[in-house]
Motif scaffolding. Sequence first.
Motif, PDB file in Angstrom:
ATOM      1  N   GLY A  38       0.794  -1.231   0.000  1.00 46.87           N
ATOM      2  CA  GLY A  38       0.000   0.000   0.000  1.00 46.87           C
ATOM      3  C   GLY A  38       0.819   1.270   0.000  1.00 46.87           C
ATOM      4  N   VAL A  39       0.389   2.209   0.840  1.00 46.91           N
ATOM      5  CA  VAL A  39       1.004   3.533   0.895  1.00 46.91           C
ATOM      6  C   VAL A  39       2.474   3.443   1.285  1.00 46.91           C
ATOM      7  CG1 VAL A  39       0.974   5.755   2.095  1.00 46.91           C
ATOM      8  CG2 VAL A  39      -1.168   4.703   1.406  1.00 46.91           C
ATOM      9  N   LEU A  40       2.799   2.618   2.273  1.00 45.81           N
ATOM     10  CA  LEU A  40       4.195   2.514   2.705  1.00 45.81           C
ATOM     11  C   LEU A  40       5.081   2.026   1.565  1.00 45.81           C
ATOM     12  CD1 LEU A  40       6.375   2.710   4.840  1.00 45.81           C
ATOM     13  CD2 LEU A  40       5.721   0.419   5.632  1.00 45.81           C
ATOM     14  N   ARG A  41       4.633   1.034   0.853  1.00 46.07           N
ATOM     15  CA  ARG A  41       5.421   0.519  -0.272  1.00 46.07           C
ATOM     16  C   ARG A  41       5.650   1.604  -1.324  1.00 46.07           C
ATOM     17  NH1 ARG A  41       3.948  -4.688  -4.058  1.00 46.07           N
ATOM     18  NH2 ARG A  41       5.643  -4.389  -5.522  1.00 46.07           N
ATOM     19  N   ARG A  42       4.602   2.302  -1.660  1.00 48.59           N
ATOM     20  CA  ARG A  42       4.689   3.345  -2.688  1.00 48.59           C
ATOM     21  C   ARG A  42       5.627   4.467  -2.258  1.00 48.59           C
ATOM     22  NH1 ARG A  42       5.033   4.788  -7.605  1.00 48.59           N
ATOM     23  NH2 ARG A  42       3.831   6.583  -8.232  1.00 48.59           N
ATOM     24  N   VAL A  43       5.506   4.898  -1.006  1.00 52.27           N
ATOM     25  CA  VAL A  43       6.352   5.991  -0.513  1.00 52.27           C
ATOM     26  C   VAL A  43       7.822   5.562  -0.495  1.00 52.27           C
ATOM     27  CG1 VAL A  43       6.898   7.372   1.537  1.00 52.27           C
ATOM     28  CG2 VAL A  43       4.534   7.136   0.793  1.00 52.27           C
ATOM     29  N   LEU A  44       8.101   4.342  -0.069  1.00 53.16           N
ATOM     30  CA  LEU A  44       9.484   3.864  -0.055  1.00 53.16           C
ATOM     31  C   LEU A  44      10.066   3.825  -1.458  1.00 53.16           C
ATOM     32  CD1 LEU A  44       9.228   0.966   2.542  1.00 53.16           C
ATOM     33  CD2 LEU A  44      10.401   3.153   2.846  1.00 53.16           C
ATOM     34  N   GLU A  45       9.266   3.409  -2.427  1.00 55.41           N
ATOM     35  CA  GLU A  45       9.736   3.335  -3.811  1.00 55.41           C
ATOM     36  C   GLU A  45       9.949   4.723  -4.414  1.00 55.41           C
ATOM     37  OE1 GLU A  45       6.753   0.926  -5.692  1.00 55.41           O
ATOM     38  OE2 GLU A  45       7.627  -0.936  -4.941  1.00 55.41           O
ATOM     39  N   VAL A  46       8.973   5.598  -4.249  1.00 60.98           N
ATOM     40  CA  VAL A  46       9.022   6.938  -4.865  1.00 60.98           C
ATOM     41  C   VAL A  46      10.146   7.786  -4.280  1.00 60.98           C
ATOM     42  CG1 VAL A  46       7.745   9.108  -5.083  1.00 60.98           C
ATOM     43  CG2 VAL A  46       6.607   6.958  -5.571  1.00 60.98           C
ATOM     44  N   THR A  47      10.348   7.700  -2.970  1.00 60.83           N
ATOM     45  CA  THR A  47      11.353   8.537  -2.310  1.00 60.83           C
ATOM     46  C   THR A  47      12.758   7.956  -2.376  1.00 60.83           C
ATOM     47  OG1 THR A  47      10.988   7.463  -0.185  1.00 60.83           O
ATOM     48  CG2 THR A  47       9.674   9.455  -0.657  1.00 60.83           C
ATOM     49  N   GLY A  48      12.865   6.682  -2.733  1.00 58.91           N
ATOM     50  CA  GLY A  48      14.163   6.027  -2.729  1.00 58.91           C
ATOM     51  C   GLY A  48      14.588   5.558  -1.348  1.00 58.91           C
ATOM     52  N   LEU A  49      13.709   5.708  -0.362  1.00 57.49           N
ATOM     53  CA  LEU A  49      14.052   5.312   1.000  1.00 57.49           C
ATOM     54  C   LEU A  49      14.110   3.800   1.189  1.00 57.49           C
ATOM     55  CD1 LEU A  49      12.115   7.962   3.098  1.00 57.49           C
ATOM     56  CD2 LEU A  49      14.593   7.679   2.889  1.00 57.49           C
ATOM     57  N   LYS A  50      13.633   3.068   0.224  1.00 61.55           N
ATOM     58  CA  LYS A  50      13.719   1.607   0.304  1.00 61.55           C
ATOM     59  C   LYS A  50      15.175   1.181   0.504  1.00 61.55           C
ATOM     60  CE  LYS A  50      12.373  -2.478  -2.309  1.00 61.55           C
ATOM     61  NZ  LYS A  50      11.767  -2.980  -3.534  1.00 61.55           N
ATOM     62  N   ALA A  51      16.091   1.893  -0.091  1.00 65.94           N
ATOM     63  CA  ALA A  51      17.512   1.570   0.003  1.00 65.94           C
ATOM     64  C   ALA A  51      18.098   1.849   1.384  1.00 65.94           C
ATOM     65  CB  ALA A  51      18.289   2.354  -1.056  1.00 65.94           C
ATOM     66  N   VAL A  52      17.422   2.639   2.192  1.00 62.43           N
ATOM     67  CA  VAL A  52      17.912   2.981   3.524  1.00 62.43           C
ATOM     68  C   VAL A  52      17.845   1.784   4.470  1.00 62.43           C
ATOM     69  CG1 VAL A  52      17.369   4.369   5.585  1.00 62.43           C
ATOM     70  CG2 VAL A  52      17.340   5.424   3.325  1.00 62.43           C
TER      71      VAL A  52
END
Length: 108
Positions: A85-99
């Motif tokens: 959902g929202v968390l997945r999308r935000v992590l992908e869009v912001t690049g924070l998934k890599a953090v």
Amino acid sequence: MADLKIEVARAARAATVRLRGDLDKLTAPDLKGRLDELAAEGRVDVVIDATGLEFCDSSGLWVLVEHQRAVGGRGGTLRLTGVHGVLRRVLEVTGLKAVFDDVLPAQL
């Protein structure tokens, strides 16, 4: 907005934190407090299970980022699982998934 339910399962140096509900500016301080308690107990390998998370805003995301930095500085890890959902999308869009040390999607 729904309340946030936080369940913690502890192990030696580790903990799993299951979230259910909304992680937002009203509930983020609750999660921060629980994560700070775990760090004070020496539990620096943390898994956040977001399977039951219905919403996450920037306040909630910031708590996760701050805690990842804190445990990483102590040789620990913060992993996210059940991300959707929202968390997945935000992590992908912001690049924070890599953090984060690991981000696992929700099982379909």
